[in-house]
Enzyme design. Structure first.
Site, PDB file in Angstrom:
ATOM      1  N   HIS A  67      12.870   0.254  -2.177  1.00 37.85           N
ATOM      2  CA  HIS A  67      12.943   0.050  -3.622  1.00 37.85           C
ATOM      3  C   HIS A  67      14.413   0.130  -4.037  1.00 37.85           C
ATOM      4  O   HIS A  67      15.089   1.090  -3.732  1.00 37.85           O
ATOM      5  CB  HIS A  67      12.178   1.157  -4.359  1.00 37.85           C
ATOM      6  CG  HIS A  67      10.685   1.015  -4.301  1.00 37.85           C
ATOM      7  ND1 HIS A  67       9.999   0.120  -5.071  1.00 37.85           N
ATOM      8  CD2 HIS A  67       9.762   1.662  -3.568  1.00 37.85           C
ATOM      9  CE1 HIS A  67       8.707   0.219  -4.827  1.00 37.85           C
ATOM     10  NE2 HIS A  67       8.535   1.150  -3.900  1.00 37.85           N
ATOM     11  N   HIS A  89       6.645   6.687  -8.563  1.00 38.65           N
ATOM     12  CA  HIS A  89       5.359   7.041  -7.973  1.00 38.65           C
ATOM     13  C   HIS A  89       4.995   8.481  -8.324  1.00 38.65           C
ATOM     14  O   HIS A  89       5.869   9.337  -8.435  1.00 38.65           O
ATOM     15  CB  HIS A  89       5.424   6.920  -6.448  1.00 38.65           C
ATOM     16  CG  HIS A  89       5.769   5.539  -5.971  1.00 38.65           C
ATOM     17  ND1 HIS A  89       7.073   5.137  -5.773  1.00 38.65           N
ATOM     18  CD2 HIS A  89       4.986   4.483  -5.645  1.00 38.65           C
ATOM     19  CE1 HIS A  89       7.071   3.876  -5.341  1.00 38.65           C
ATOM     20  NE2 HIS A  89       5.830   3.461  -5.266  1.00 38.65           N
ATOM     21  N   TYR A  91       3.569  10.440  -6.250  1.00 37.54           N
ATOM     22  CA  TYR A  91       3.862  11.278  -5.077  1.00 37.54           C
ATOM     23  C   TYR A  91       5.311  11.742  -5.022  1.00 37.54           C
ATOM     24  O   TYR A  91       5.651  12.635  -4.255  1.00 37.54           O
ATOM     25  CB  TYR A  91       3.472  10.584  -3.764  1.00 37.54           C
ATOM     26  CG  TYR A  91       4.213   9.295  -3.449  1.00 37.54           C
ATOM     27  CD1 TYR A  91       5.554   9.303  -3.073  1.00 37.54           C
ATOM     28  CD2 TYR A  91       3.559   8.082  -3.520  1.00 37.54           C
ATOM     29  CE1 TYR A  91       6.225   8.127  -2.783  1.00 37.54           C
ATOM     30  CE2 TYR A  91       4.214   6.898  -3.231  1.00 37.54           C
ATOM     31  CZ  TYR A  91       5.556   6.933  -2.864  1.00 37.54           C
ATOM     32  OH  TYR A  91       6.207   5.765  -2.592  1.00 37.54           O
ATOM     33  N   GLU A  92       6.178  11.145  -5.853  1.00 35.65           N
ATOM     34  CA  GLU A  92       7.561  11.628  -5.938  1.00 35.65           C
ATOM     35  C   GLU A  92       7.652  12.847  -6.853  1.00 35.65           C
ATOM     36  O   GLU A  92       8.737  13.406  -7.030  1.00 35.65           O
ATOM     37  CB  GLU A  92       8.475  10.523  -6.473  1.00 35.65           C
ATOM     38  CG  GLU A  92       8.616   9.340  -5.534  1.00 35.65           C
ATOM     39  CD  GLU A  92       9.378   8.193  -6.176  1.00 35.65           C
ATOM     40  OE1 GLU A  92      10.605   8.146  -6.012  1.00 35.65           O
ATOM     41  OE2 GLU A  92       8.741   7.373  -6.851  1.00 35.65           O
ATOM     42  N   ALA A 119       2.399  -2.770  -2.145  1.00 40.54           N
ATOM     43  CA  ALA A 119       2.019  -2.788  -0.735  1.00 40.54           C
ATOM     44  C   ALA A 119       0.743  -1.951  -0.651  1.00 40.54           C
ATOM     45  O   ALA A 119       0.646  -0.900  -1.291  1.00 40.54           O
ATOM     46  CB  ALA A 119       3.119  -2.158   0.095  1.00 40.54           C
ATOM     47  N   MET A 216      -0.745   3.576  -3.519  1.00 46.35           N
ATOM     48  CA  MET A 216      -0.301   4.799  -4.207  1.00 46.35           C
ATOM     49  C   MET A 216       0.446   4.493  -5.505  1.00 46.35           C
ATOM     50  O   MET A 216       1.309   5.267  -5.920  1.00 46.35           O
ATOM     51  CB  MET A 216       0.608   5.603  -3.272  1.00 46.35           C
ATOM     52  CG  MET A 216       0.014   5.898  -1.910  1.00 46.35           C
ATOM     53  SD  MET A 216       1.245   6.665  -0.823  1.00 46.35           S
ATOM     54  CE  MET A 216       0.375   6.594   0.759  1.00 46.35           C
ATOM     55  N   SER A 217       0.142   3.363  -6.131  1.00 45.63           N
ATOM     56  CA  SER A 217       0.890   3.000  -7.349  1.00 45.63           C
ATOM     57  C   SER A 217      -0.012   2.218  -8.288  1.00 45.63           C
ATOM     58  O   SER A 217      -1.240   2.310  -8.217  1.00 45.63           O
ATOM     59  CB  SER A 217       2.108   2.148  -6.958  1.00 45.63           C
ATOM     60  OG  SER A 217       1.698   0.903  -6.425  1.00 45.63           O
ATOM     61  N   HIS A 252       5.630   3.745   7.354  1.00 42.36           N
ATOM     62  CA  HIS A 252       6.268   2.986   6.268  1.00 42.36           C
ATOM     63  C   HIS A 252       7.099   1.820   6.815  1.00 42.36           C
ATOM     64  O   HIS A 252       7.233   0.791   6.150  1.00 42.36           O
ATOM     65  CB  HIS A 252       7.117   3.944   5.420  1.00 42.36           C
ATOM     66  CG  HIS A 252       7.588   3.352   4.126  1.00 42.36           C
ATOM     67  ND1 HIS A 252       6.721   2.830   3.180  1.00 42.36           N
ATOM     68  CD2 HIS A 252       8.843   3.182   3.605  1.00 42.36           C
ATOM     69  CE1 HIS A 252       7.419   2.375   2.143  1.00 42.36           C
ATOM     70  NE2 HIS A 252       8.712   2.567   2.380  1.00 42.36           N
TER      71      HIS A 252
HETATM   72  N1  HPA Z   1      -2.613   3.471   2.281  1.00 43.37           N
HETATM   73  C1  HPA Z   1      -2.041   3.792   1.098  1.00 43.37           C
HETATM   74  N2  HPA Z   1      -0.963   3.181   0.621  1.00 43.37           N
HETATM   75  C2  HPA Z   1      -0.443   2.179   1.358  1.00 43.37           C
HETATM   76  C3  HPA Z   1      -0.995   1.796   2.591  1.00 43.37           C
HETATM   77  C4  HPA Z   1      -2.142   2.479   3.069  1.00 43.37           C
HETATM   78  O1  HPA Z   1      -2.690   2.193   4.159  1.00 43.37           O
HETATM   79  N3  HPA Z   1      -0.211   0.780   3.056  1.00 43.37           N
HETATM   80  C5  HPA Z   1       0.744   0.555   2.130  1.00 43.37           C
HETATM   81  N4  HPA Z   1       0.627   1.393   1.090  1.00 43.37           N
END
Ligand code: HPA
Length: 277
Positions: A67, A89, A91-92, A119, A216-217, A252
Protein backbone atom coordinates in the site's frame (compact mmCIF):
# COMPACT_ATOMS: atom_id res chain seq x y z
CA UNK A 1 -22.35 13.89 19.03
CA UNK A 2 -20.07 11.33 20.64
CA UNK A 3 -16.49 12.62 20.83
CA UNK A 4 -15.40 9.91 18.36
CA UNK A 5 -18.03 10.71 15.70
CA UNK A 6 -17.41 14.43 16.18
CA UNK A 7 -13.68 13.98 15.70
CA UNK A 8 -14.16 12.04 12.46
CA UNK A 9 -16.93 14.26 11.06
CA UNK A 10 -14.66 17.25 11.38
CA UNK A 11 -11.74 15.13 10.14
CA UNK A 12 -13.57 14.51 6.83
CA UNK A 13 -14.29 18.21 6.23
CA UNK A 14 -10.86 19.29 7.45
CA UNK A 15 -9.21 16.71 5.19
CA UNK A 16 -11.38 17.84 2.25
CA UNK A 17 -10.37 21.46 2.80
CA UNK A 18 -6.70 20.46 2.80
CA UNK A 19 -7.07 18.44 -0.40
CA UNK A 20 -8.89 21.31 -2.14
CA UNK A 21 -6.08 23.70 -1.16
CA UNK A 22 -3.46 21.35 -2.57
CA UNK A 23 -5.21 20.00 -5.71
CA UNK A 24 -7.91 20.80 -8.18
CA UNK A 25 -10.22 17.81 -7.69
CA UNK A 26 -12.80 18.87 -10.30
CA UNK A 27 -16.03 16.85 -10.13
CA UNK A 28 -14.89 13.24 -9.58
CA UNK A 29 -16.90 10.61 -11.47
CA UNK A 30 -15.79 8.04 -8.89
CA UNK A 31 -13.56 7.34 -5.93
CA UNK A 32 -11.50 4.17 -6.32
CA UNK A 33 -9.98 2.33 -3.36
CA UNK A 34 -7.02 0.29 -4.57
CA UNK A 35 -6.48 -2.87 -2.53
CA UNK A 36 -3.21 -4.54 -1.55
CA UNK A 37 -0.94 -4.80 -4.59
CA UNK A 38 -3.62 -3.25 -6.85
CA UNK A 39 -2.12 0.25 -6.78
CA UNK A 40 -0.91 -0.04 -10.41
CA UNK A 41 -3.99 1.82 -11.60
CA UNK A 42 -2.59 4.96 -9.98
CA UNK A 43 0.28 4.89 -12.51
CA UNK A 44 -2.28 4.83 -15.36
CA UNK A 45 -3.99 8.04 -14.25
CA UNK A 46 -3.46 10.96 -16.57
CA UNK A 47 -2.56 14.33 -15.10
CA UNK A 48 -2.01 12.77 -11.63
CA UNK A 49 -1.94 15.03 -8.57
CA UNK A 50 -1.10 13.22 -5.33
CA UNK A 51 -1.23 14.00 -1.63
CA UNK A 52 0.46 11.56 0.75
CA UNK A 53 -1.79 10.21 3.50
CA UNK A 54 0.79 11.55 5.96
CA UNK A 55 -0.09 15.08 4.76
CA UNK A 56 -3.87 14.68 5.12
CA UNK A 57 -5.16 15.81 8.52
CA UNK A 58 -6.65 12.90 10.47
CA UNK A 59 -4.96 10.26 8.29
CA UNK A 60 -2.32 8.06 9.88
CA UNK A 61 0.37 6.94 7.41
CA UNK A 62 -0.16 3.38 6.07
CA UNK A 63 2.03 0.61 7.31
CA UNK A 64 1.04 -2.37 5.15
CA UNK A 65 3.47 -3.61 2.50
CA UNK A 66 1.79 -3.23 -0.91
CA UNK A 67 0.00 0.00 0.00
CA UNK A 68 1.48 3.34 -1.05
CA UNK A 69 -0.56 5.63 1.17
CA UNK A 70 -1.64 8.48 -1.11
CA UNK A 71 -4.76 10.10 -2.49
CA UNK A 72 -4.33 10.76 -6.20
CA UNK A 73 -6.62 12.89 -8.34
CA UNK A 74 -6.36 12.24 -12.06
CA UNK A 75 -8.12 11.23 -15.22
CA UNK A 76 -9.13 7.72 -16.33
CA UNK A 77 -10.74 7.26 -19.74
CA UNK A 78 -11.20 11.02 -19.85
CA UNK A 79 -13.07 11.13 -16.52
CA UNK A 80 -11.82 12.75 -13.36
CA UNK A 81 -11.42 10.28 -10.46
CA UNK A 82 -9.98 10.12 -6.97
CA UNK A 83 -7.80 7.08 -6.33
CA UNK A 84 -6.86 5.95 -2.84
CA UNK A 85 -3.65 3.96 -2.96
CA UNK A 86 -3.91 2.47 0.52
CA UNK A 87 -6.55 2.14 3.20
CA UNK A 88 -6.84 1.78 6.96
CA UNK A 89 -7.39 -1.73 8.23
CA UNK A 90 -8.93 -2.68 11.54
CA UNK A 91 -6.09 -5.15 12.13
CA UNK A 92 -3.69 -2.18 12.25
CA UNK A 93 -5.54 -1.12 15.38
CA UNK A 94 -7.69 1.48 13.60
CA UNK A 95 -11.36 1.94 14.41
CA UNK A 96 -14.02 1.15 11.81
CA UNK A 97 -14.81 4.87 11.88
CA UNK A 98 -11.27 5.68 10.79
CA UNK A 99 -11.33 2.92 8.15
CA UNK A 100 -14.34 4.73 6.66
CA UNK A 101 -12.76 8.21 6.77
CA UNK A 102 -11.27 8.06 3.22
CA UNK A 103 -14.76 7.30 1.86
CA UNK A 104 -16.24 10.21 3.78
CA UNK A 105 -13.44 12.41 2.46
CA UNK A 106 -14.14 11.39 -1.16
CA UNK A 107 -17.84 12.05 -0.62
CA UNK A 108 -16.98 15.49 0.77
CA UNK A 109 -14.91 16.08 -2.39
CA UNK A 110 -17.94 15.34 -4.58
CA UNK A 111 -17.64 11.60 -5.39
CA UNK A 112 -21.00 9.83 -5.49
CA UNK A 113 -19.76 6.49 -6.84
CA UNK A 114 -17.30 4.28 -4.97
CA UNK A 115 -15.29 1.49 -6.56
CA UNK A 116 -13.69 -0.69 -3.87
CA UNK A 117 -11.14 -3.38 -4.48
CA UNK A 118 -9.34 -5.84 -2.28
CA UNK A 119 -7.17 -8.92 -2.18
CA UNK A 120 -9.17 -11.88 -0.88
CA UNK A 121 -8.92 -15.58 -0.27
CA UNK A 122 -11.13 -17.82 -2.39
CA UNK A 123 -13.67 -19.75 -0.31
CA UNK A 124 -15.80 -21.08 -3.16
CA UNK A 125 -14.03 -24.24 -4.28
CA UNK A 126 -14.61 -23.59 -7.99
CA UNK A 127 -12.61 -20.33 -7.77
CA UNK A 128 -8.95 -20.14 -8.75
CA UNK A 129 -6.04 -18.04 -7.64
CA UNK A 130 -6.04 -14.99 -9.93
CA UNK A 131 -9.81 -14.82 -10.46
CA UNK A 132 -11.46 -11.40 -10.33
CA UNK A 133 -14.69 -11.60 -8.30
CA UNK A 134 -17.42 -9.00 -8.73
CA UNK A 135 -18.79 -8.48 -5.21
CA UNK A 136 -22.55 -9.07 -5.07
CA UNK A 137 -22.95 -8.76 -1.34
CA UNK A 138 -20.96 -8.99 1.88
CA UNK A 139 -21.08 -10.51 5.35
CA UNK A 140 -19.78 -8.33 8.17
CA UNK A 141 -17.89 -10.68 10.50
CA UNK A 142 -15.73 -7.87 11.88
CA UNK A 143 -18.20 -7.18 14.69
CA UNK A 144 -17.44 -3.49 14.15
CA UNK A 145 -19.46 -0.84 12.37
CA UNK A 146 -18.24 2.62 11.30
CA UNK A 147 -21.64 4.19 12.06
CA UNK A 148 -21.59 3.46 15.80
CA UNK A 149 -21.98 6.69 17.72
CA UNK A 150 -24.12 9.73 17.07
CA UNK A 151 -25.47 10.03 13.53
CA UNK A 152 -23.27 12.27 11.42
CA UNK A 153 -25.10 15.05 9.56
CA UNK A 154 -26.09 13.64 6.17
CA UNK A 155 -26.04 10.00 7.33
CA UNK A 156 -29.11 7.89 8.03
CA UNK A 157 -29.36 6.20 11.44
CA UNK A 158 -30.31 2.79 10.06
CA UNK A 159 -29.04 2.59 6.49
CA UNK A 160 -30.74 0.07 4.24
CA UNK A 161 -28.26 -2.64 3.25
CA UNK A 162 -30.56 -4.67 1.02
CA UNK A 163 -28.57 -3.66 -2.08
CA UNK A 164 -25.12 -2.65 -0.84
CA UNK A 165 -23.50 -3.23 -4.25
CA UNK A 166 -25.25 -1.37 -7.04
CA UNK A 167 -26.96 -3.63 -9.61
CA UNK A 168 -26.42 -1.23 -12.52
CA UNK A 169 -22.68 -0.96 -11.75
CA UNK A 170 -22.51 -4.76 -11.59
CA UNK A 171 -24.16 -4.95 -15.00
CA UNK A 172 -21.69 -2.39 -16.39
CA UNK A 173 -18.74 -4.41 -15.04
CA UNK A 174 -20.15 -7.55 -16.67
CA UNK A 175 -20.45 -5.66 -19.96
CA UNK A 176 -16.85 -4.43 -19.73
CA UNK A 177 -15.61 -7.92 -18.84
CA UNK A 178 -17.43 -9.48 -21.78
CA UNK A 179 -16.33 -6.82 -24.28
CA UNK A 180 -12.70 -6.87 -23.12
CA UNK A 181 -12.52 -10.66 -22.74
CA UNK A 182 -11.73 -10.43 -19.03
CA UNK A 183 -12.96 -13.54 -17.20
CA UNK A 184 -14.82 -12.71 -13.97
CA UNK A 185 -16.63 -14.63 -11.27
CA UNK A 186 -19.14 -13.21 -8.79
CA UNK A 187 -19.89 -13.77 -5.14
CA UNK A 188 -20.21 -12.75 -1.53
CA UNK A 189 -17.28 -11.21 0.37
CA UNK A 190 -16.89 -11.98 4.07
CA UNK A 191 -14.97 -9.33 6.02
CA UNK A 192 -13.02 -10.57 9.05
CA UNK A 193 -10.77 -8.64 11.41
CA UNK A 194 -7.51 -10.51 10.72
CA UNK A 195 -4.56 -10.14 10.74
CA UNK A 196 -4.09 -13.89 11.14
CA UNK A 197 -5.46 -15.76 8.16
CA UNK A 198 -8.38 -18.11 8.79
CA UNK A 199 -8.07 -21.67 9.99
CA UNK A 200 -9.39 -24.44 7.70
CA UNK A 201 -12.33 -24.89 10.14
CA UNK A 202 -13.15 -21.19 9.88
CA UNK A 203 -13.03 -21.41 6.09
CA UNK A 204 -15.48 -24.35 6.17
CA UNK A 205 -17.71 -22.23 8.43
CA UNK A 206 -17.53 -19.31 5.98
CA UNK A 207 -18.48 -21.65 3.17
CA UNK A 208 -21.58 -22.75 5.09
CA UNK A 209 -22.44 -19.14 5.91
CA UNK A 210 -22.62 -18.35 2.20
CA UNK A 211 -19.28 -16.58 1.67
CA UNK A 212 -17.38 -16.98 -1.59
CA UNK A 213 -14.31 -14.94 -0.65
CA UNK A 214 -12.73 -13.74 2.57
CA UNK A 215 -10.70 -10.64 3.37
CA UNK A 216 -9.84 -8.08 6.01
CA UNK A 217 -11.13 -4.79 4.58
CA UNK A 218 -13.88 -3.19 2.49
CA UNK A 219 -16.91 -3.76 4.76
CA UNK A 220 -16.55 -0.57 6.89
CA UNK A 221 -15.95 1.50 3.74
CA UNK A 222 -19.02 0.14 1.99
CA UNK A 223 -21.22 0.67 5.06
CA UNK A 224 -20.15 4.32 5.30
CA UNK A 225 -20.62 4.81 1.55
CA UNK A 226 -24.19 3.43 1.77
CA UNK A 227 -24.93 5.66 4.77
CA UNK A 228 -23.93 8.60 2.53
CA UNK A 229 -26.05 7.29 -0.36
CA UNK A 230 -23.08 6.50 -2.60
CA UNK A 231 -23.38 3.81 -5.29
CA UNK A 232 -20.85 1.04 -4.74
CA UNK A 233 -19.06 -1.40 -7.04
CA UNK A 234 -16.67 -3.96 -5.53
CA UNK A 235 -13.99 -6.21 -7.00
CA UNK A 236 -12.04 -8.87 -5.10
CA UNK A 237 -8.83 -10.22 -6.52
CA UNK A 238 -8.68 -13.86 -5.42
CA UNK A 239 -5.00 -13.92 -4.52
CA UNK A 240 -5.00 -17.40 -3.00
CA UNK A 241 -7.41 -20.15 -2.14
CA UNK A 242 -8.43 -19.77 1.52
CA UNK A 243 -6.77 -21.90 4.20
CA UNK A 244 -7.25 -25.63 3.95
CA UNK A 245 -8.57 -25.61 0.38
CA UNK A 246 -5.35 -26.03 -1.58
CA UNK A 247 -3.39 -27.30 1.40
CA UNK A 248 -0.63 -24.72 0.82
CA UNK A 249 0.32 -22.33 3.63
CA UNK A 250 -0.74 -18.70 3.10
CA UNK A 251 1.54 -15.70 3.04
CA UNK A 252 1.35 -12.03 2.10
CA UNK A 253 4.11 -12.43 -0.52
CA UNK A 254 1.83 -14.79 -2.48
CA UNK A 255 -1.00 -12.28 -2.18
CA UNK A 256 1.17 -9.55 -3.69
CA UNK A 257 2.57 -11.89 -6.36
CA UNK A 258 -0.98 -12.72 -7.56
CA UNK A 259 -2.03 -9.05 -7.65
CA UNK A 260 1.03 -8.39 -9.84
CA UNK A 261 -0.09 -11.12 -12.23
CA UNK A 262 -3.72 -9.98 -12.33
CA UNK A 263 -3.11 -6.23 -12.00
CA UNK A 264 -3.42 -5.42 -15.68
CA UNK A 265 -6.80 -7.19 -16.04
CA UNK A 266 -8.06 -5.50 -12.92
CA UNK A 267 -6.98 -2.09 -14.22
CA UNK A 268 -8.71 -2.63 -17.59
CA UNK A 269 -11.90 -3.67 -15.79
CA UNK A 270 -11.91 -0.54 -13.61
CA UNK A 271 -11.00 1.73 -16.54
CA UNK A 272 -13.83 0.24 -18.61
CA UNK A 273 -16.27 0.79 -15.75
CA UNK A 274 -15.22 4.42 -15.27
CA UNK A 275 -15.53 4.99 -19.02
CA UNK A 276 -19.16 3.80 -18.91
CA UNK A 277 -20.25 5.63 -15.75
N1 HPA B 1 -7.89 -14.50 3.99
C1 HPA B 1 -8.12 -13.24 4.42
N2 HPA B 1 -7.67 -12.16 3.79
C2 HPA B 1 -6.98 -12.36 2.65
C3 HPA B 1 -6.72 -13.64 2.14
C4 HPA B 1 -7.21 -14.77 2.86
O1 HPA B 1 -7.01 -15.95 2.47
N3 HPA B 1 -6.00 -13.46 1.00
C5 HPA B 1 -5.86 -12.13 0.82
N4 HPA B 1 -6.45 -11.44 1.81
Amino acid sequence: MSPDADRHASAASLAAATIRERLDVGAPAAAIILGSGLGGLAARLENPRAVAFADIPGFPSTTVVGHRGALIAGTVAGREVLALAGRFHLYEGHSATLAALPVRLCHALGARTLIVSNAAGGVRRTFHRGDLMLIHDHINLMYRNPLIGTVEPGDVRFPDMSAPYDASLLALMREVATDAGIPVVAGVYAGLLGPSYETPAEVRMLERLGADAVGMSTVPEVIAARARGMRVAGISCITNMAAGISGAPLDHAEVLETTREVGERFERLVEGLVERL
